[in-house]
Every structure is written in C-alpha cells, then in structure tokens.
Write an enzyme that holds these catalytic residues in place. Structure first.
Site, PDB file in Angstrom:
ATOM      1  N   ARG A 161      -8.144   4.132  -9.366  1.00  0.00           N
ATOM      2  CA  ARG A 161      -8.556   3.091  -8.357  1.00  0.00           C
ATOM      3  C   ARG A 161      -9.653   4.097  -7.296  1.00  0.00           C
ATOM      4  NH1 ARG A 161      -2.628   2.092  -8.520  1.00  0.00           N
ATOM      5  NH2 ARG A 161      -2.526  -0.159  -8.334  1.00  0.00           N
ATOM      6  N   HIS A 163       0.929  -1.216  -0.041  1.00  0.00           N
ATOM      7  CA  HIS A 163       0.174   0.023  -0.056  1.00  0.00           C
ATOM      8  C   HIS A 163       0.815   1.458   0.026  1.00  0.00           C
ATOM      9  CE1 HIS A 163      -2.349   3.115   1.989  1.00  0.00           C
ATOM     10  NE2 HIS A 163      -3.243   2.538   1.244  1.00  0.00           N
ATOM     11  N   CYS A 178      -1.921  -2.408 -16.322  1.00  0.00           N
ATOM     12  CA  CYS A 178      -1.924  -1.242 -15.627  1.00  0.00           C
ATOM     13  C   CYS A 178      -1.250  -1.633 -14.037  1.00  0.00           C
ATOM     14  CB  CYS A 178      -3.292  -0.669 -15.525  1.00  0.00           C
ATOM     15  SG  CYS A 178      -4.409  -2.071 -14.530  1.00  0.00           S
ATOM     16  N   GLY A 221      -3.875  -6.530 -14.629  1.00  0.00           N
ATOM     17  CA  GLY A 221      -3.321  -5.968 -13.166  1.00  0.00           C
ATOM     18  C   GLY A 221      -2.244  -6.967 -12.777  1.00  0.00           C
ATOM     19  N   THR A 222      -1.028  -6.635 -13.044  1.00  0.00           N
ATOM     20  CA  THR A 222       0.038  -7.588 -12.850  1.00  0.00           C
ATOM     21  C   THR A 222       0.595  -7.386 -11.525  1.00  0.00           C
ATOM     22  OG1 THR A 222       1.539  -5.738 -13.573  1.00  0.00           O
ATOM     23  CG2 THR A 222       1.173  -7.382 -15.288  1.00  0.00           C
ATOM     24  N   ASN A 223      -0.017  -6.656 -10.493  1.00  0.00           N
ATOM     25  CA  ASN A 223       0.425  -6.757  -9.229  1.00  0.00           C
ATOM     26  C   ASN A 223      -0.379  -7.911  -8.608  1.00  0.00           C
ATOM     27  OD1 ASN A 223       1.540  -4.041  -9.614  1.00  0.00           O
ATOM     28  ND2 ASN A 223      -0.102  -3.066  -8.963  1.00  0.00           N
ATOM     29  N   ASP A 224      -1.643  -7.869  -8.681  1.00  0.00           N
ATOM     30  CA  ASP A 224      -2.571  -9.075  -8.373  1.00  0.00           C
ATOM     31  C   ASP A 224      -2.111 -10.433  -8.966  1.00  0.00           C
ATOM     32  OD1 ASP A 224      -3.826  -8.688  -5.940  1.00  0.00           O
ATOM     33  OD2 ASP A 224      -5.041  -7.046  -6.847  1.00  0.00           O
TER      34      ASP A 224
HETATM   35  C1  PEP Z   1      -3.016  -4.741  -9.960  1.00  0.00           C
HETATM   36  O1  PEP Z   1      -3.248  -5.781  -9.281  1.00  0.00           O
HETATM   37  O2  PEP Z   1      -2.152  -5.024 -10.882  1.00  0.00           O
HETATM   38  C2  PEP Z   1      -3.730  -3.506  -9.988  1.00  0.00           C
HETATM   39  C3  PEP Z   1      -3.424  -2.601 -10.880  1.00  0.00           C
HETATM   40  O3  PEP Z   1      -4.695  -3.209  -8.970  1.00  0.00           O
HETATM   41  P1  PEP Z   1      -4.144  -2.998  -7.362  1.00  0.00           P
HETATM   42  O4  PEP Z   1      -2.641  -2.675  -7.380  1.00  0.00           O
HETATM   43  O5  PEP Z   1      -5.040  -1.811  -7.043  1.00  0.00           O
HETATM   44  O6  PEP Z   1      -4.382  -4.161  -6.881  1.00  0.00           O
HETATM   45 MG    MG Z   2      -5.544  -5.433  -8.256  1.00  0.00          MG
END
Ligand code: PEP
Ligand code: MG
Length: 839
Positions: free
Chosen positions: A510, A404, A779, A714-717
């Site tokens: 977001r 975060h 993203c 969403g490459t983070n998740d």
């Molecule tokens: C992600 O998951 O890549 C994403 C962009 O969403 P967040 O970072 O808000 O989970």
């Molecule tokens: Mg995400």
C-alpha cells in the site's frame, strides 16, 4: 468402544488395557447413559457393581470427548462405610483407613450432597465429628450402602455437566452445545498401607517447551494427584536434590518408563500417566494427553513425526493455525492476574504494556524518552502512522477489524484493540473512563490483542519463541500446500518480516503509507496544494527519488520474488491536518495564509470519502501521481536488476469499476515504461493488474481482464461495498448484529462466503473465461484465514496475501486443507460457477 460414545478417557483406558498395562477393573458409562442419569434414571446398580466383586472401593472420573472441555472432578473411595473402615483398618492400620473414610465423607458431603464445606473443615481428622457434621447438616446418617453412594455420585456428576457455568466454559473451548459426558467407574488401587504404597504422575515431555524430559512426582501413602499438590512428594528420576522413585522402587520405575514409551508409540501421543503403587504393585489408573503450551504442542507433534510415530501430515493437522499466534507474539502469561478496564474487538494479536498516551505526538515523545506507550484514540487516521510506529500498542474506541488502526496494527505486528465502545476519552483532561473507572495519561496499562482486553497495570508476560520445530513444521507444510502465500508489506521492515516467514512475495504494497514518513508529508501537502501543473510537477519531482528508494529497498529485500505495488489509493484530503493547530502549522510550512489552507482543506472534504475521489479515480483525474509512481517503480526495478536478481514489478490499480479506467492507466504506464526504457537503455518488463474491490469490477471481470494480467480481490472494500457497510463505522454496532444473529460473524473478519464469496467466484470465473492464464488472488485482510484459503483453493486462485505475521498461519492452513482434501476429510472443490458454503 468409541470416544464419540464413551469419551476420550474411557477409550484411552481400553487401549492401555490392550497394551497389557495393569489397569484396575473399569466400567465405562456412555454419553447416553449419563444423559439419562442426569434426567433421573438410575442404572441397574447390581449389574454395574458386579464386575468389582465383594466390598469394592471405587473411583468415578469424567470422560468427555475432549479433556480440555473440563468436567466434574474425580470422586475417590466410594464404598467406604463403617464396616469397610473396620476391615481396612485391620489391613492397612487404623490411621490410614480413617484417613480414607474421612476423605470420602468430606468429598461426598461437599461435592455430592452439596453441603457447606465449613463444618467439614472443622471436623477434619475426627471421624466421629465428621459423621456427626454430616448428620447435623442433612438430618440423615452418612449413607452406608455402596450402591446408594455410587448412584448419588453418578447423578451428581451427570448434573454437574449440565450446569450453566460448566456449559459456558466448555463452549468457550469449542465444545458443541450437545457435547456429552461419559463416566468411568474404576476399582481403587488404594495407595495407602504397607509395604510401599502411594500415588504419582509421570510424563515424558515438558509441558512448556515440549522437550523430552521425565517429569512428575510420587508420594507415599497418597491417592490420585496428591503428589502434585502437597509436601512430601519425591522426584521420579534420580536427583541430587532429594530421594526418588527410581531409587525407592527401581523395578516399578523401569516399568513406568517402559509404559510411557509404549503409550507414546501406540497411542501416538505424549501421555501423562497417573499411577498408584499398592503393596509394592504398580497400577496404571489413567492417562491423559500432556497438557501443553503452543510451543510444546509444535515440538511434540514434530518429534512424533520425526520418530515416525505419526506421519508428517498428521503433525500438520494436529496444530491449529491459531496456535502459531502465541508463538509469534508476546502474550499475557496464562494464569496471570488481569484487571480488565474495558473490552473491544481483538484486532491484532500479541500483548504489550506501556504508559497511556492520547496523541501520536505524545507516543513519539515517549519513544524518544525510551518509554513504551499505549496510544488510545477515538480512531486513528493515516496521520497517526508515526505515533503508531512509536507506540507499543494501540486502542481505539471506534472502528472494526479492517479499520485503519486494525490494518496498520497487524502490519506492524502491534497489539491492537478497536471498537472499545465503552471508552470515553477526554482529550482535555487527558483521561479515559470506562464503567466509572478513570485512567489518566501516564498510567500503566496493558493491551491484550488476543482477548481484546485493555488491562490496568502490567501482568506477567511470556516471550514469543519460534524455534526449530516451528520452522520444520512450516517446511513440511510448504511441501504439501497447493496455493501460494504472499505478504501485504508496505515498508522494508514489513518486507524483512515477510521474508523471515517465507512469504512467496509481496501481494500488496500500500504505497500511500510511504507518504507519511518524515518530510514526505510536507512535500505531499505541497503537491496537494499546488496551483499549477508546474508546481505539482515540482512537488512530485521531489517525491520521486524517495519513492524510488522505497521500491528499490523492497526489490532488494525480496531478492527476485514478486512484488505487487498498488498505486496510490486514498482520498488526498487524508493527508491534510484535521484540527486548527495542524492547519496553522501547515500554513506556516507552506508559507500561505491560514485562510487559504483552511479553505482548500474544506474544498477537498467529501461527504462519502470512501466512495469519492480515491483509487483509480485519482489516477484518472490527477494522472501525474500515478506517472510519478510508475517511474519510481521502473527506475528502481532497472537499477536493482542491474546489480542483482531480476525484477518484474507488478503494478496494481485500486478501486476499478470500469474497463476504460484500466485502459487509460495502462496507456500512461506504457508511456512511462517506454521513456524509462529509452533513458536507462534497459528492458522494463512489468505486469499490470487490477484490484477487484467494487461489485461492478467483479461483475465486469471478464471485460476488465482483457487488459490485465492479474486480478487481486480486495475483500475489505469489496465487503464494504457489497454490504453497503462502512468498514470504519461498523464496529459500533457489529456486536449487536452478531449477537442478534443478523450476521453470523463480522464480515470484515470472516469472509462472507455466501454474498461476497459469490462475487469472488463470479469475478474469478469471468476473468478466467476471458483470459485463462489470468493470475487470481485475495489480498484483503481475510486472505490469512483458513475459511478464505479454503474458498480460494476451491476456486483455483493462485495465492492469498495477508499481513506478514499471518503468513505462517496461512501456510499451515493451506497445508491442512490440502491434506484434509487428500484424506477425504474436506469437501472436494466445486465446479466453477457454484458457490461453496463452509459453515
Ligand atoms: C481491500 O480493500 O481489501 C484492500 C486490500 O485494500 P485496503 O484495505 O487498503 O483498502
Ligand atoms: Mg481497498
């Protein structure tokens, strides 16, 4: 001669000779020869010395592929001995000849024979004492044979390159493990004696700004770079403050200026020229790239292209995207003293100082007093957003590159360090300890988000400076790149930044971040605590105008550019307070018993919130939230379109894993659009897309694509779920994993092209097979990196979206990739279905 064989310095000298510059006789030793010398081989000294004639005096300088990699310092006056001292004394006077001999013995003793410097410092100025000191320390007389002297110097320099410190330093600057060193042996131009003799350095651009300017110094009766060090140097150009070379030796000065122009034209670079005047004659000994700040690098590259010396494409290729970071953020001044308290992961660039605070409320209180603060937390939660807004920088003991704090820090352009595992925070005593050192609330600290260091005190800073050259370079980049760049922007301030950096739209808004502002949090909590659908509807009715205003602001700022809004994503309980005091406050605000509030909060907590009731799952189970958001989007779009640019909002559904989820949400979106259409008597065009964040969404992308117009990865998740690795906890052990080579890099930082990349490729291919016109993008935080952009280009993605401050770097990266591909430097895009691995 190639720089890859003999090094950059040797190559450059050869070019200067070809340009008819007066370079003294020079012999270059290759990387291979120097490597062999380091291992005990002695070159044929007779052959090596032959080009220099009788009794030469020589210098040896390092010549690596990249001058930034460092190397041993130059050794001058090799060949000085008793006999040469006498003959030289007859030519240039005893004092000058003795000074040269002394200088050589001292440098040889300390650098080549590796003797303690102290006895030689004592002997300064006294030749007999100097020679005696050498004999005393080594039990041998000072070597008189020039061949022996030279061979020892070569061996010393070759071995110095192999030293551990030298290797670590150059590898930190990107040198490969097997980087070679060449050596340049050159006849000395003495710089001492009469008539005019001396040495100096000249350059034609300012190293800090890159502005055209003749800079440097000249010092009579000196050698090498003495003019830049001690007293007695004069200006180069006429100067009211004192004498100048231009007045002292006008013809030589004119030659130097001519050589400078010639070198810029032919070497296609701003060069710094080291020169010596011997007996009124000019010699050019060496030329190196003008060392430069990031700002100067951009201005110099742009000026070279504007003067048609290099093509625009080359100017773009000369600026590594990371350079732009320095231009966009304040930095700790290079060379400033650093008192490092602790180190962590550099999560958001820039540097900022402030007083230590341990809570968001303290950060806000500091801001209210007009005092900059640095917020230190174990980790941040959405509740901290206001504190983060108020702070100058943020440090968390836990977390990784997509935690975060890191995401918000980058979004806000706020310097941030995460995963500082050495920090022990004691909220009671309001202190933080690292390696035995203690800091207390109110202590002044500095966050360097570039190096990941938390510093004690406030070192000197340099301000960001964009400037015209930066804009020009990015305009050129835009003209050649072939993939779009959007910004992740949640607030009007982010959107303004996105526009300043010429993002082509918002790729991810977001929306949950909007609910933490001011009184919204209370209304949000009322909505969460609502017991009946009517109560919930009442709370949502109060949120609606706020959201509508948010979206209207974004649409207005973006003036017709696409705005992609993601529906509510996080688990609801993130909006509830976590501690007793917070729960008590909430109970008061809601006028409910504390036990009720505590019970409800407990009821909503989940074992695995990241895999729990969040994203589209909320949209399916509590659909009123998405309905409210859709209404706010459509009403805002209709209002803004009526008065300004047309708006076609893009609505994105998070955390999808099944086609039916999309169908259900689409049904409700269409119904809300129809209602707003009827009420507003306006067309309500919109696009509905899906965030591909779960492996299943990537696998089933064909199915899912049927009812969407775009897929945004969403490459983070997706990284989190592909690895089964918590993005908020991985920071704790990531450095171990990288150090032990389990992962090559932190996959939250550098897109894992082999694993996550394969899902991306598969998702893109399957989505496109179902719907050839589907719009594809990334993203996640990776979107701004060169490797991710290369991957996206190879698979025909339409755009990447990243934090606003990363947009300029992404535009530049995209252009560099397009140019490299056109010039044949890069691998061509692969056929769909095959995964390209960029090492
Ligand atoms: C992600 O998951 O890549 C994403 C962009 O969403 P967040 O970072 O808000 O989970
Ligand atoms: Mg995400």
């Amino acid at each position: 001669m190639a720089a890859e064989v003999h090094g950059g310095r040797a190559k450059c000298l050869q070019r200067l000779i070809r340009l008819d510059m007066p370079v003294p006789t020079t012999v270059a030793l290759s990387f291979d020869a120097v490597r062999r010398i380091a291992h005990g081989w002695t070159p044929d000294m007779e052959a090596l010395l032959a080009p220099f004639g009788e009794d030469p005096l020589l210098s040896v300088r390092p010549s690596s592929l990249d001058p930034d990699w460092g190397g041993p310092g130059a050794v001058l006056n090799i060949g000085m001995n008793g006999v040469r001292h006498k003959t030289l004394a007859a030519q240039i006077g005893d004092a000058a000849a003795t000074a040269l001999y002394l200088r050589f013995i001292q440098s040889y003793a300390v650098n080549v024979a590796r003797l303690d410097a102290e006895p030689f410092r004592h002997a300064e100025g006294d030749l007999d004492a100097m020679l005696a000191a050498y004999e005393e320390e080594t039990d041998e007389p000072f070597p008189q044979d020039p061949a022996q002297q030279l061979s020892e110097v070569l061996r010393f320099m070759a071995r110095a390159w192999d030293g551990t410190t030298a290797r670590i330093l150059r590898e930190a600057k990107g040198a490969p493990a097997d980087a070679g060193l060449g050596l340049v042996v050159q006849a000395m131009a003495l710089g001492v004696g009469a008539p005019e003799s001396g040495a100096g350095v000249i350059q034609f651009a300012d190293e800090a700004t890159g502005a055209p300017q003749i800079k440097g110094r000249y010092k009579s009766q000196s050698q090498g770079r003495d003019a830049l060090k001690g007293n007695g140097a004069i200006y180069l150009t006429k100067d009211a403050r004192g004498p100048s070379l231009e007045e002292l030796c006008p013809a030589i000065y004119a030659d130097l200026v001519r050589f400078g122009t010639l070198a810029r034209q032919k070497l296609r670079e701003e060069m710094q020229i080291e020169f010596t005047i011997e007996n009124d004659a000019l010699f050019v000994l060496d030329a190196v790239r003008v060392p430069r700040s990031s700002r100067a690098a951009v201005r110099i590259a742009v000026a070279l292209a504007e003067d048609k010396i290099i093509p625009r494409e080359e100017a773009i290729l000369r600026i590594p995207p990371a350079t732009l970071n320095d231009l966009l953020h304040r930095q700790v001044a290079p060379g400033a003293d650093r008192d490092v308290f602790a180190r962590g992961i550099a999560a958001s660039p820039g540097a900022a100082s402030g007083r230590l605070v341990f809570s968001s409320s303290e950060a806000q209180a500091s801001a209210a007093r007009g005092e900059p603060s640095v917020l230190v937390r174990r980790e941040t939660t959405p509740e901290d957003i206001r504190g983060m807004h108020a702070a100058s920088a943020v440090v968390t003991a836990r977390g990784g590159i997509t935690s975060h704090a890191a995401v918000i820090g980058r979004g806000l352009g706020l310097p941030c360090i995460v995963g500082v595992s050495a920090l022990a925070i004691d909220p009671k005593s309001r202190t933080v300890t690292a390696s035995g050192q203690v800091l207390a609330e109110g202590d002044l600290v500095t966050v360097d988000g570039h190096t990941g260091e938390l510093l004690v005190g406030q070192p000197e800073m340099v301000e960001p400076a964009l400037g015209e050259a930066f804009q020009t370079l990015l305009d050129w980049a835009d003209a050649v790149r072939d993939i779009g760049v959007r910004a992740n922007a949640d607030t009007p301030a982010d959107a303004e930044t996105a526009r300043i950096f010429n993002a082509e739209g918002i790729g991810l808004c977001r929306t949950e971040h909007m609910f933490f502002e001011g009184e919204r949090l209370t209304v949000m909590r009322e909505m969460i605590f609502a017991e009946s659908p009517a109560d919930r509807a009442a709370a949502l009715d109060r949120l609606l105008p706020m959201q509508r205003a948010d979206f209207a602001d974004l649409f207005k700022i973006m003036r017709g550019l696409p705005v992609c809004i993601r529906l509510f994503d996080p688990p609801l309980h993130e909006f509830l307070p976590t501690d007793k005091a917070g729960l008590r406050e909430l109970a008061e605000a809601l006028d409910r018993p504390l036990s009720d509030v505590t019970h409800r909060a407990r009821e909503m907590s989940e074992y695995n919130p990241m895999l729990g009731l969040r994203g589209v799952r909320l949209g399916i189970t509590v659909p009123e939230i998405y309905d409210m958001q859709a209404r706010a989007i459509f009403e805002a779009a209709a209002d803004v379109a009526r008065h300004g640019d047309p708006v076609i909002p893009e609505i994105m559904i998070p955390l999808v894993s099944a086609r039916r989820e999309v169908e259900l949400v689409r049904g409700r979106m269409d119904a809300v659009a129809a209602a707003v259409r009827a009420e507003k008597r306006a067309e309500i065009p919109y696009k509905l897309g899906v965030m591909v964040e779960t492996p299943r969404a990537a696998l089933r992308a064909g199915d899912i694509a049927e009812s969407t117009t775009f897929l945004s990865f969403g490459t983070n998740d997706l990284t989190q779920m592909t690895y089964g690795l918590s993005r908020d906890d991985a920071g704790r052990f990531m450095s171990d994993y990288v150090q032990k080579g389990v992962y090559r890099e932190d996959p939250f930082h550098t897109l894992d092209l082999e694993g996550v990349g394969e899902l991306l490729a598969m998702g893109a291919e399957r989505g496109r097979a179902m719907r050839p016109d589907i719009v594809l993008s990334v993203c996640g935080e990776h979107g701004g990196s060169q490797a991710a952009i290369a991957f996206c280009r190879a698979y025909g993605f339409d755009y990447v979206s990243c934090s606003p401050f990363r947009v300029p770097g992404a535009r530049l990266s995209a252009a560099r990739l397009a140019i490299s591909e056109r010039m044949g430097f890069a691998e061509p895009p692969l056929k769909p279905g095959k995964v390209l691995i960029y090492q």
